[in-house]
Design an enzyme around this catalytic site. Structure first.
Site, short mmCIF file in Angstrom:
data_model
loop_
_atom_site.label_atom_id
_atom_site.label_comp_id
_atom_site.label_asym_id
_atom_site.label_seq_id
_atom_site.Cartn_x
_atom_site.Cartn_y
_atom_site.Cartn_z
N ASN A 107 0.85 -1.19 0.00
CA ASN A 107 0.00 0.00 0.00
C ASN A 107 0.89 1.24 0.00
OD1 ASN A 107 -2.41 1.62 0.31
ND2 ASN A 107 -1.87 1.88 2.47
N HIS A 109 0.86 5.19 1.29
CA HIS A 109 0.14 6.03 2.24
C HIS A 109 0.80 7.41 2.27
CE1 HIS A 109 -2.35 7.00 5.67
NE2 HIS A 109 -1.29 7.52 6.24
N SER A 136 4.84 6.84 2.29
CA SER A 136 5.43 5.55 2.64
C SER A 136 4.79 4.45 1.80
CB SER A 136 5.15 5.20 4.12
OG SER A 136 5.51 6.26 4.98
N ASP A 145 -2.55 0.70 8.08
CA ASP A 145 -1.35 1.50 7.79
C ASP A 145 -0.18 1.20 8.74
OD1 ASP A 145 -2.82 2.79 5.77
OD2 ASP A 145 -3.51 4.35 7.13
C1 GAR Z 1 -2.61 9.11 -2.88
O1 GAR Z 1 -2.11 10.28 -2.30
C2 GAR Z 1 -2.47 7.96 -1.91
O2 GAR Z 1 -1.29 7.98 -1.16
C3 GAR Z 1 -3.67 8.16 -1.05
O3 GAR Z 1 -4.70 8.54 -1.93
C4 GAR Z 1 -4.13 9.21 -3.06
C5 GAR Z 1 -4.59 8.51 -4.32
O4 GAR Z 1 -4.21 9.23 -5.47
N1 GAR Z 1 -4.01 6.97 -0.33
C6 GAR Z 1 -4.58 6.97 0.86
O5 GAR Z 1 -4.89 7.97 1.46
C7 GAR Z 1 -4.84 5.58 1.43
N2 GAR Z 1 -5.49 5.67 2.70
P1 GAR Z 1 -4.21 8.51 -6.90
O6 GAR Z 1 -5.58 7.86 -7.10
O7 GAR Z 1 -4.00 9.65 -7.86
O8 GAR Z 1 -3.10 7.52 -6.93
#
Ligand code: GAR
Length: 195
Positions: A107, A109, A136, A145
């Protein structure tokens, strides 16, 4: 090649970075992009790259998370998936699903874990007066997480930063970090990398 599935809920910019990185010589191949959200932009972006896509809408399952996750699992098995990358997948996964993918699911985060698990990470980093922030990539374990961190990328928070400006700058780092960590993971490297 290991068959990689990428799970998305939204725009899928991390997915796109992972897909681009797997084109050409790579230990993984993009076998499936799956979303719980039929309208996820990531599904369209993956299809445009010729990657098979499937939507499994979580809503008809209501509160029955187990039933949703059973379908998710069966779909991954059907596609003979070896490795799952969560990339902006915004459903919390239950422990039985996570155990089935133990050491096979990563994942990304948007914080320097163990700081700021969960949501609103950029806002919380600013509110805490942090000078350093980042993202991360970790192995997924049942606790949210909290799995072993495989890599982090960091930046300095500026006094002018807002949650949105910070999110945008962290996202650029995410697109570098996730492909790097996935490749290293598939090569069997589990020592942590810092950018
Ligand atoms: C990213 O910033 C990712 O790290 C976060 O959502 C965004 C997705 O963007 N993930 C979380 O918050 C997980 N809990 P993307 O769809 O453009 O990759």
């Amino acid at each position: 090649k290991r068959r990689v599935a990428i799970l998305v809920s939204g725009g899928g910019s991390n997915m796109e970075a992972l897909l681009a990185s797997m084109e050409g010589d790579h230990p993984g191949e993009a076998a499936l992009v799956l979303s719980n959200n039929p309208d996820a932009g990531g599904l369209r972006r993956a299809a445009a790259r010729g990657v098979p896509t499937i939507a499994i809408d979580h809503r008809p399952f209501g509160k029955d998370r187990k039933a949703f996750e059973d379908v998710l699992h069966a779909t991954l098995e059907d596609h003979r998936i070896d490795i799952v990358c969560l990339a902006g997948f915004m459903r919390v996964l239950g422990s039985s699903f996570v155990e089935r993918w133990r050491d096979r699911m990563l994942n990304i985060h948007p914080s320097l874990l163990p700081k700021y698990t969960g949501l609103h990470t950029h806002e919380r980093a600013i509110a805490a007066g942090d000078e350093v922030h980042g993202c991360s990539v970790h192995v997924v374990i049942p606790e949210l997480d909290a799995g072993p961190v495989l890599g982090q990328a960091s930046l300095s928070i500026q006094s002018t930063d807002t949650p949105d400006s910070l999110a945008a700058r962290v996202l650029v780092l995410e697109h570098k970090l996730y492909p790097l960590v996935l490749r290293r993971f598939l090569d069997g490297k589990t020592d942590r990398v810092d950018l």
